[in-house]
Design an enzyme around this catalytic site. Structure first.
Site, PDB file in Angstrom:
ATOM      1  N   HIS A  28      41.322  42.060  28.514  1.00  0.00           N
ATOM      2  CA  HIS A  28      40.600  41.924  29.893  1.00  0.00           C
ATOM      3  C   HIS A  28      40.254  40.505  30.472  1.00  0.00           C
ATOM      4  CE1 HIS A  28      38.712  46.022  28.697  1.00  0.00           C
ATOM      5  NE2 HIS A  28      39.596  46.406  29.530  1.00  0.00           N
TER       6      HIS A  28
ATOM      7  N   LYS B  98      33.571  60.213  31.812  1.00  0.00           N
ATOM      8  CA  LYS B  98      34.251  59.486  30.611  1.00  0.00           C
ATOM      9  C   LYS B  98      32.808  59.103  29.751  1.00  0.00           C
ATOM     10  CE  LYS B  98      37.904  56.304  29.841  1.00  0.00           C
ATOM     11  NZ  LYS B  98      38.786  55.458  30.425  1.00  0.00           N
TER      12      LYS B  98
ATOM     13  N   ARG C  24      49.826  47.130  30.678  1.00  0.00           N
ATOM     14  CA  ARG C  24      50.234  46.776  29.263  1.00  0.00           C
ATOM     15  C   ARG C  24      51.715  47.341  28.741  1.00  0.00           C
ATOM     16  NH1 ARG C  24      45.003  49.224  27.123  1.00  0.00           N
ATOM     17  NH2 ARG C  24      45.449  50.289  28.894  1.00  0.00           N
TER      18      ARG C  24
ATOM     19  N   SER D 109      39.955  49.295  24.420  1.00  0.00           N
ATOM     20  CA  SER D 109      38.576  49.421  23.930  1.00  0.00           C
ATOM     21  C   SER D 109      38.489  50.219  22.748  1.00  0.00           C
ATOM     22  CB  SER D 109      37.776  49.570  24.854  1.00  0.00           C
ATOM     23  OG  SER D 109      38.033  48.492  26.254  1.00  0.00           O
TER      24      SER D 109
HETATM   25  P1  ADP Z   1      39.938  52.333  32.740  1.00  0.00           P
HETATM   26  O1  ADP Z   1      39.422  53.315  32.091  1.00  0.00           O
HETATM   27  O2  ADP Z   1      39.791  51.941  34.119  1.00  0.00           O
HETATM   28  O3  ADP Z   1      41.475  52.010  32.168  1.00  0.00           O
HETATM   29  P2  ADP Z   1      39.821  49.937  30.903  1.00  0.00           P
HETATM   30  O4  ADP Z   1      38.193  49.206  30.628  1.00  0.00           O
HETATM   31  O5  ADP Z   1      40.364  50.451  29.836  1.00  0.00           O
HETATM   32  O6  ADP Z   1      39.394  51.075  31.993  1.00  0.00           O
HETATM   33  O7  ADP Z   1      40.522  48.753  31.467  1.00  0.00           O
HETATM   34  C1  ADP Z   1      40.324  48.054  32.678  1.00  0.00           C
HETATM   35  C2  ADP Z   1      41.597  47.576  33.260  1.00  0.00           C
HETATM   36  O8  ADP Z   1      41.791  46.353  32.090  1.00  0.00           O
HETATM   37  C3  ADP Z   1      42.758  48.523  33.276  1.00  0.00           C
HETATM   38  O9  ADP Z   1      43.487  47.880  34.614  1.00  0.00           O
HETATM   39  C4  ADP Z   1      43.524  48.429  32.215  1.00  0.00           C
HETATM   40  O10 ADP Z   1      44.852  48.763  32.512  1.00  0.00           O
HETATM   41  C5  ADP Z   1      43.093  46.729  31.970  1.00  0.00           C
HETATM   42  N1  ADP Z   1      43.596  46.543  30.338  1.00  0.00           N
HETATM   43  C6  ADP Z   1      43.152  47.193  29.299  1.00  0.00           C
HETATM   44  N2  ADP Z   1      43.293  46.823  28.145  1.00  0.00           N
HETATM   45  C7  ADP Z   1      44.074  45.642  28.554  1.00  0.00           C
HETATM   46  C8  ADP Z   1      44.808  44.598  27.777  1.00  0.00           C
HETATM   47  N3  ADP Z   1      44.777  44.743  26.326  1.00  0.00           N
HETATM   48  N4  ADP Z   1      45.674  43.715  28.346  1.00  0.00           N
HETATM   49  C9  ADP Z   1      45.569  43.670  29.943  1.00  0.00           C
HETATM   50  N5  ADP Z   1      44.928  44.550  30.554  1.00  0.00           N
HETATM   51  C10 ADP Z   1      44.145  45.650  29.909  1.00  0.00           C
END
Ligand code: ADP
Length: 159
Positions: free
Chosen positions: A17, A41, A90, A128
C-alpha cells in the site's frame, strides 16, 4: 490542486500500500487515504486503529491525509473534490473486480477517473490477510510491514 483518494480496507496497511501511495503522491498534489468502514467485511483492526497506523507509517510522504468513511467511495471523492480514485493492481486476478468497480463508479460519477497502479515487484504477492496469518503463526514479516503495524500485530496476537 490535483487531489486523489486511495480507498481500501487497509486491515492493516502494509508496504505494498505504501509503495502505491509513494508513487501516487509524486503524481498529484494531495493523496487522501480513505479507510472503508465496511460493515460487510469484518475487520481485524478498528477504523481508528487502521487510520492511526496509516498516519504513523506515512510521515515520510508530505502530501498525505487520512480519513475513514462509512459512505460510498464516489460520494467521498465528490465531497473531497478529487479528480481520481487510485487503486492497486497486483495480478490479472485483481483486474476483473477493479474493472467492475471502475465501471460502476463511472456510472455513479463519470467525472471521477479510476487509476490502477502496479506496485514494485517485491509487493506483488502481498496482501493484508497474508500479513495477519504470518504474524499470527509467528513468521517473519518484518520486510513487508511498517514498524507500528508489527508492534500492533504482536499486541493483538499476544506474541
Ligand atoms: P480492498 O478491500 O478495498 O481491496 P485493501 O486494503 O485490500 O482493500 O487494498 C486497498 C487497495 O490497495 C486496493 O486497491 C488494492 O488493490 C491495493 N493493494 C492491496 N495490496 C497491494 C499490494 N501488495 N500492492 C499494491 N497494491 C495493493
Amino acid at each position: 490542486m490535483k487531489k486523489v483518494i486511495y480507498p481500501g480496507t487497509f486491515d492493516p496497511i502494509h508496504n505494498g500500500h505504501i509503495d502505491i501511495a509513494e508513487r501516487a503522491s509524486r503524481l498529484f498534489d494531495e493523496l487522501i487515504f480513505v479507510v472503508a468502514e465496511n460493515a460487510q467485511k469484518k475487520a481485524f483492526f478498528s477504523p481508528e486503529e487502521r487510520v492511526d497506523m496509516i498516519i504513523q507509517s506515512t510521515h515520510h510522504i508530505h502530501n498525505v491525509r487520512v480519513v475513514s468513511t462509512k459512505d460510498l467511495i464516489v460520494n467521498v471523492a465528490e465531497s473531497e473534490g478529487v479528480i481520481a480514485i487510485i487503486r492497486g493492481l497486483r495480478h490479472v486476478s485483481d483486474f476483473e473486480f477493479e474493472f467492475q468497480m471502475a465501471m460502476m463508479n463511472y456510472h455513479l460519477n463519470p467525472a471521477i477517473t479510476t487509476i490502477l497502479m502496479m506496485p514494485g515487484e517485491k509487493y506483488i504477492h502481498l496482501n493484508s490477510t497474508l500479513v495477519k496469518n504470518i504474524a499470527r503463526l509467528k513468521g517473519n514479516i518484518t520486510d513487508y510491514i511498517p514498524t507500528i503495524v508489527e508492534k500492533n500485530l504482536r499486541l493483538k496476537y499476544h506474541i
